[in-house]
Design an enzyme around this catalytic site. Structure first.
Site, PDB file in Angstrom:
ATOM      1  CG  HIS A 356      -3.820  -6.927   9.195  1.00 44.07           C
ATOM      2  ND1 HIS A 356      -5.166  -6.738   9.367  1.00 44.07           N
ATOM      3  CD2 HIS A 356      -3.500  -8.047   9.896  1.00 44.07           C
ATOM      4  CE1 HIS A 356      -5.637  -7.685  10.159  1.00 44.07           C
ATOM      5  NE2 HIS A 356      -4.662  -8.504  10.490  1.00 44.07           N
ATOM      6  CB  CYS A 357      -5.414  -3.797   4.064  1.00 43.01           C
ATOM      7  SG  CYS A 357      -5.219  -2.537   5.307  1.00 43.01           S
ATOM      8  CB  ILE A 358      -2.995  -6.795   0.668  1.00 38.18           C
ATOM      9  CG1 ILE A 358      -1.597  -6.946   1.274  1.00 38.18           C
ATOM     10  CG2 ILE A 358      -3.259  -5.337   0.294  1.00 38.18           C
ATOM     11  CD1 ILE A 358      -0.462  -6.776   0.254  1.00 38.18           C
TER      12      ILE A 358
END
Ligand code: KQY
Length: 368
Positions: A356-358
């Site tokens: 999700h962060c990338i």
């Protein structure tokens, strides 16, 4: 490109939920040697696998620094992946990209939050971060989307989740941290969120996951799976350092009411591990003063909640852990209309985040 002096809410725009149809997903190519071991080569393999998994469901654009363009273009050999040269300091487009908002007339715009590398010179993870702070503006320019810039308000996309029906989930650990917006109190922060995302209700969990180097981003700990239902990272082991965090979050969620007056259904997702970097993995990261040091003694903040919802799919990390199969079956049960694709997440976790962060979803025009 136009930068508006107004706010999305005043102009009739809101942030759609992640499950609303996307036009594409954005990513940024990893290469920073003081964050990614071995000059980012294992991370590039991991990011390529994520990009290709997403590309099965929707178009992907990967931004890359000039020096890595040829390598990224060659490795991202998939007809649904576009590679564009955009400078960045690292590869966390959830936090450096725009938060897209849309309106009922089918227009998409973007919020370009100020970015300070997760805390600036008070606990931030690297400096400088000026190229990262320009990523959202450049993406909006490429997409010809109107931009809202919050010069005096620092926020990362990973620190918020919305249900698309007026409710926002976040953590006090991050948004009330003195290293983000020390000039604003809780109600003033809520007011910025209300105006820029058109939400009416903020649910504040006290903390994120233990050792999350972002100061407890919500996207590594708890997310909406549909309106009125959340998925919370969970442990029943009192000796797990996450135990008090999970208990405190559960208490808030059990007592919360969302923007539509609903009580929440709470699903639990086991936490993998304990996971640690090996000494060899840590030795592969360049030592640079001011950047995040790596140690095998530090428990990694691995989480299956750090997945991305795409058009018809769920792209979730696996860790070669006994809980991988449990996580996959929970996601399959919670998302019966989606195909769950588990992709190796360890290399991304070693850099401090996960799928999700990338990634950053761009919603398709709504309401047309
Ligand atoms: O998880 C994220 N959203 C960002 C993590 C940044 C880690 C940098 N080492």
């Amino acid at each position: 490109m136009t930068t508006s002096n107004s706010t999305p809410r005043a102009d009739g725009f809101f942030m759609p939920a992640e499950w609303a149809t996307h036009s594409q997903t954005w990513m940024v190519w990893p290469e920073r040697p003081d964050n990614w071991r071995l000059g980012g080569k294992p991370a590039q393999t991991a990011f390529s696998a994520v990009a290709k998994a997403i590309a099965r469901f929707e178009p992907v654009t990967v931004c890359v620094n000039a020096g890595q363009y040829a390598n990224a273009r060659a490795r991202l050999d998939h007809g649904n992946i576009r590679v564009l040269e955009i400078s960045s300091d690292d590869a966390w487009v959830r936090d450096t990209g725009p938060t897209f908002v849309s309106n009922a007339q089918g227009e998409v715009r973007g919020v370009d939050w100020a970015f300070n590398a997760w805390g600036g010179f008070d606990g931030g993870l690297y400096a400088p971060w000026n190229r990262d702070d320009q990523v959202a503006c450049k993406i909006l320019e490429i997409e010809r989307c109107q931009r809202y810039r919050t010069t005096d308000f620092v926020l990362e996309g990973g620190s918020i989740h919305v249900d698309g029906e007026g409710t926002l989930l976040t953590t006090e650990e991050c948004l009330l941290n003195r290293n983000r917006n020390p000039h604003l109190d809780r109600s003033e922060i809520e007011s910025v969120l209300r105006e820029h995302l058109a939400i009416d209700c903020v649910i504040w969990l006290p903390n994120g996951l233990f050792n999350d180097e972002t100061d407890g981003h919500i996207d590594n700990f708890c997310c909406f799976v549909r309106p009125g239902e959340v998925l919370l990272a969970w442990t029943d082991e009192p000796h797990n350092p996450n135990y008090p965090r999970c208990q405190a979050a559960l208490q808030v969620l059990e007592n919360a009411t969302d923007a539509r007056g609903r009580r929440l259904t709470i699903h639990k997702m086991p936490i993998p591990g304990p996971l640690h970097a090996t000494a060899a993995e840590c030795a592969g990261v360049d030592l640079v003063p001011g950047s995040q040091a790596r140690s095998p003694e530090v428990r990694l903040a691995g989480s299956y909640v750090n997945f991305l919802i795409v058009n018809g799919g769920i792209i979730a990390p696996c860790f070669d852990d006994p809980m991988d199969a449990v996580a996959e079956s929970i996601l399959t049960r919670l998302f019966p209309e989606h195909q769950v694709v588990m992709v190796p997440g360890r290399e991304i976790l070693l850099g401090g985040g996960n799928i999700h962060c990338i990634t950053q979803q761009q919603p398709a025009p709504q309401g047309r």
